[in-house]
Write a protein that holds these residues in place. Structure first.
Motif, PDB file in Angstrom:
ATOM      1  N   GLU A 294      17.836 -10.695  35.530  1.00 48.84           N
ATOM      2  CA  GLU A 294      16.880 -10.267  34.624  1.00 48.84           C
ATOM      3  C   GLU A 294      15.532 -10.097  35.062  1.00 48.84           C
ATOM      4  OE1 GLU A 294      16.229  -9.281  30.245  1.00 48.84           O
ATOM      5  OE2 GLU A 294      18.005  -9.224  31.481  1.00 48.84           O
ATOM      6  N   GLU A 295      15.016 -11.253  35.702  1.00 50.11           N
ATOM      7  CA  GLU A 295      13.669 -11.198  36.224  1.00 50.11           C
ATOM      8  C   GLU A 295      13.425 -10.295  37.310  1.00 50.11           C
ATOM      9  OE1 GLU A 295      10.668 -14.527  38.342  1.00 50.11           O
ATOM     10  OE2 GLU A 295      12.967 -15.026  38.092  1.00 50.11           O
ATOM     11  N   GLU A 296      14.731 -10.181  38.374  1.00 49.41           N
ATOM     12  CA  GLU A 296      14.281  -9.196  39.284  1.00 49.41           C
ATOM     13  C   GLU A 296      14.406  -7.720  38.645  1.00 49.41           C
ATOM     14  OE1 GLU A 296      17.508 -10.024  41.928  1.00 49.41           O
ATOM     15  OE2 GLU A 296      16.746 -11.605  42.805  1.00 49.41           O
ATOM     16  N   ALA A 297      15.363  -7.460  37.779  1.00 49.55           N
ATOM     17  CA  ALA A 297      15.142  -6.294  37.100  1.00 49.55           C
ATOM     18  C   ALA A 297      14.046  -5.909  36.423  1.00 49.55           C
ATOM     19  CB  ALA A 297      16.309  -6.083  36.146  1.00 49.55           C
ATOM     20  N   LYS A 298      13.406  -6.775  35.650  1.00 54.80           N
ATOM     21  CA  LYS A 298      11.987  -6.425  35.031  1.00 54.80           C
ATOM     22  C   LYS A 298      10.979  -6.399  36.268  1.00 54.80           C
ATOM     23  CE  LYS A 298      13.762  -6.625  31.160  1.00 54.80           C
ATOM     24  NZ  LYS A 298      14.003  -5.483  30.435  1.00 54.80           N
ATOM     25  N   ALA A 299      10.851  -7.372  37.218  1.00 52.93           N
ATOM     26  CA  ALA A 299       9.944  -7.121  38.578  1.00 52.93           C
ATOM     27  C   ALA A 299      10.135  -5.675  39.036  1.00 52.93           C
ATOM     28  CB  ALA A 299      10.250  -8.305  39.426  1.00 52.93           C
ATOM     29  N   ALA A 300      11.362  -5.263  39.146  1.00 52.50           N
ATOM     30  CA  ALA A 300      11.359  -4.037  39.761  1.00 52.50           C
ATOM     31  C   ALA A 300      10.968  -2.889  38.778  1.00 52.50           C
ATOM     32  CB  ALA A 300      13.211  -3.556  40.245  1.00 52.50           C
ATOM     33  N   ARG A 301      11.352  -2.965  37.650  1.00 51.22           N
ATOM     34  CA  ARG A 301      10.843  -1.838  36.610  1.00 51.22           C
ATOM     35  C   ARG A 301       9.180  -1.917  36.557  1.00 51.22           C
ATOM     36  NH1 ARG A 301      10.626   2.943  35.189  1.00 51.22           N
ATOM     37  NH2 ARG A 301       9.915   3.318  32.999  1.00 51.22           N
ATOM     38  N   LEU A 302       8.477  -2.958  36.834  1.00 58.54           N
ATOM     39  CA  LEU A 302       7.305  -3.304  36.576  1.00 58.54           C
ATOM     40  C   LEU A 302       6.354  -2.328  37.863  1.00 58.54           C
ATOM     41  CD1 LEU A 302       5.312  -4.580  34.585  1.00 58.54           C
ATOM     42  CD2 LEU A 302       5.213  -6.576  36.079  1.00 58.54           C
ATOM     43  N   ARG A 303       7.197  -2.824  38.902  1.00 58.93           N
ATOM     44  CA  ARG A 303       6.797  -2.177  40.055  1.00 58.93           C
ATOM     45  C   ARG A 303       6.884  -0.667  40.119  1.00 58.93           C
ATOM     46  NH1 ARG A 303       9.574  -6.447  42.409  1.00 58.93           N
ATOM     47  NH2 ARG A 303      11.383  -5.097  43.005  1.00 58.93           N
TER      48      ARG A 303
END
Length: 676
Positions: A392-401
């Protein structure tokens, strides 16, 4: 103070759909404190009774000519809208005589004041209105009589306008089968919060300013349409008068490009505003996911450390820490080297009960407590949660980028466009200066000057209205946010009772789009609420923004919890009425029992009135509404006193004629709680 209606008595007379028992007596029911059940199969008139209650209070008007809209616009009308003929004829078209003599009489209290209203069902016209025993003067035309009634009812409820009365009826008190969403529709939610929690003068002014903002924006856009047409006429006039085809062609080409770039610039402004909103949302979600990942990782560490403590209670603390660090983080506490292989080795040893230091098998060990086994199932579950949280954290970080990159690229595009627009305007001025002038082109140019001046006036008014609205909302925001804790607490309590899944209410910020362009500078931030709920394959609670984010039953139950919470908080526990149509429509058997119990609790608090319709599709819901099986015959008799039994009172349809005994048996089982 807000005073919601507490229904006392309903009479429907001379209406063919409800001949009554004995025949001709009509429908006559006294609403006791607590539950009233309207029971009957499809087609007997359950919805008609609820609509008669609604129309007794609202008359021949509503938010729109069709009634309550499925979704509200960004602003509400200043005055109620006359219903269309088809809606007015709702009752008349259901009976052979057109309901010519039919009357509905509804009595209710609002705090310590009472109301009795009588209307003709044929056309919803007002016959009588009595407040605290005194008849309201009903002189003048029909519209004037309705206006007097609307003013009186608005004052009884402590609201700012009759439009707000309609909003509260539809989006809070009457949970109709069509279910217009109080929580899911952000515009409806904002209007309800405004009506319930702002002082009534402020609530009225906010609604007025919203309309003024939209009107000014509409006027400015309409004038822009006229400006565009006049500019086209000017170009044609110059072409005819000057014979400067080359210059005219350049002007037209430049104008087309300029128009396209202005449209694109407006679109990009809107995109930037949306990106900024999404960036803030995803940033919060990323921080939340990060926190959940840290919590989940910590849970894994604690489980492993506890396992070591239980298995090897005499192990030195330093040694235990070294082993625990390798097992939890795959890092050596001594040299900080990567220790993934060692981690796998140690976990295999510990899971098998072997010593992590020497590898001795359980039967050869003397300083352990054999009965303490490594709780592998708990660890596996904790690891799964930690892995889900990490994803979840990685997915949100990727979306944020992605959002950040898109935002930077859009900013660059906006900059390029603005420079290009400035250059094109400068070229347009130079080209226009080279054209000869004539009387006709001068007239068009003067018209353009006038139109642009008018447009500037409306845009100025738009800015002034937005500033006043922004200031007023900012000053009064505390009146809404101060009730947040109460709303959230009530929502959690209710969803715990209504839903199997954990859910909570979260305060967020909404940005209503008052202008069509949706420019960032035109947007205002206002308090709003959304729901977080557990999900099967995601860690923690997940934000549910749109009705499509949940199942149909979850959507309805979350909205039900929000409505009941609004009633509790707005009235500060004072009595109220809540009406729900066919709650069993989308629920399974167990869910119906939970809903029945939760609604029963509402019915038993204060001096509330709960009115629920049922089509007898599930006896369990009815039994739950009455708090379980009846203890004796006296309790069954009492339950029948809370029943509007359409199997007896309504004109029978073919299904009832054919299977009356079976339907009556279903109702008997539901009232007693006996299994059929």
């Amino acid at each position: 103070m807000i005073r919601l209606p507490v229904l006392k008595h309903l009479t429907i007379s001379d209406y063919g759909l409800f001949p009554g028992q004995p025949e001709g007596s009509g429908l006559d029911h006294e609403f006791q404190s607590g539950l009233t059940l309207i029971a009957g199969i499809n087609g007997l008139g359950k919805t008609t009774i609820l609509t008669s209650i609604l129309r007794a209070l609202t008359g021949p008007v509503d938010v729109t000519g069709e009634g309550a809209p499925h979704a509200l616009g960004v602003s509400v009308p200043e005055n109620p809208v006359a219903l269309r003929p088809k809606q007015i004829a709702f009752f008349a078209q259901r009976v052979a005589d057109g309901a010519q003599a039919a009357l509905v009489v509804l009595s209710a209290t609002f705090g310590d004041q009472s109301l009795r209203v009588t209307r003709r069902l044929a056309d919803l016209s007002l016959v009588e209105c009595v407040i605290d025993g005194v008849a309201l003067p009903l002189a003048g035309a029909r519209a004037e009589r309705e206006a007097s009634f609307q003013t009186a009812l608005t004052e009884l409820m402590g609201l700012g306008s009759f439009i707000d009365v309609l909003l509260i009826m539809h989006h809070v008190l009457l949970f109709h089968e069509d279910r217009p969403g109080a929580l899911w529709d952000q515009n409806a939610q904002r209007q309800v919060l405004r009506a319930l929690f702002l002082e009534k003068d402020d609530a009225t002014r906010v609604a007025q300013l919203e309309r003024l903002v939209q009107s000014a924006d509409s006027q400015a856009r309409n004038i822009q349409t006229r400006i565009t047409a006049t500019e086209r006429d000017l170009r044609e006039a110059r072409k005819r008068e000057a014979g400067s085809e080359g210059v005219i062609a350049q002007l037209e080409a430049e104008q087309k490009l300029l128009d396209a770039e202005l449209v694109e610039a407006a679109r990009l402004d809107s995109v930037l505003a949306d990106l900024e909103t999404e960036r803030q949302t995803v940033r919060l979600e990323h921080e939340k996911a990060k926190h959940e990942r840290e919590e989940a990782t910590g849970a894994v560490e604690r489980l492993k450390y506890t396992a070591l403590l239980n298995l090897y209670p005499t192990m030195d603390d330093a040694a235990r820490l070294v082993v625990a660090r390798i097992m939890t983080q795959a890092k050596c506490l001594v040299c900080d080297a990567d220790a993934e292989e060692k981690r796998k080795e140690l976990e295999a040893l510990v899971e098998g009960g072997c010593c992590p230091a020497c590898g001795a098998e359980p039967e050869k060990q003397e300083r352990i407590i054999p009965q303490h086994k490594f709780e592998q199932a708990k660890l596996d579950q904790a690891r799964r949660q930690a892995e889900l949280a990490r994803k979840e954290e990685e997915a949100k970080a990727a979306r944020l980028r992605v959002i950040a990159d898109t935002y930077v690229q859009t900013i660059a595009k906006v900059g390029d466009l603005r420079r290009s627009i400035a250059d094109r305007k400068a070229r347009d001025q130079r080209l226009r200066a080279s054209l000869p002038r004539s009387t006709t082109s001068d007239q068009f140019e003067k018209a353009l000057v006038t139109l642009r001046g008018q447009q500037l006036e409306w845009r100025t008014k738009l800015g002034e209205h937005l500033l006043e609205l922004r200031t007023l909302l900012s000053e009064k925001e505390e009146l809404v946010t101060s009730r947040s804790a109460e709303l959230m607490e009530s929502f959690v309590e209710l969803t715990n009772a209504l839903l199997a899944e954990k859910a909570c209410l979260v305060q967020v910020t909404a940005e209503p789009r008052y202008t069509q362009a949706g420019r960032a500078e035109d947007r205002l931030r206002v308090p709003a609420f959304q729901a977080d709920m557990a999900a099967a394959n995601r860690p923690g609670l997940v934000r549910r923004i749109d009705p499509s984010d949940v199942s149909e039953s979850q959507r309805e139950l979350i909205d039900l919890a929000f409505r009941l919470s609004l009633v509790r908080v707005a009235t500060q526990g004072a009595p109220s009425t809540f009406i729900m149509e066919t709650p069993e429509a989308s629920l399974d058997g167990l869910a119906m029992e939970r809903v029945g119990a939760a609604l029963a609790k509402f019915a038993q608090s204060s001096d509330n009135r709960l009115i629920v319709t049922s089509n007898l599709s599930n006896a369990g819901l009815i039994t739950s509404l009455f708090n379980g099986p009846a203890k004796d015959d006296a309790e069954v008799v009492a339950r029948r006193g809370r029943l509007i039994n359409l199997l007896q009172l309504a004109a029978p349809n073919r299904a009832l004629d054919r299977d009356r005994a079976k339907y009556e048996q279903l109702l008997d089982h539901a009232l007693t709680g006996d299994q059929p």
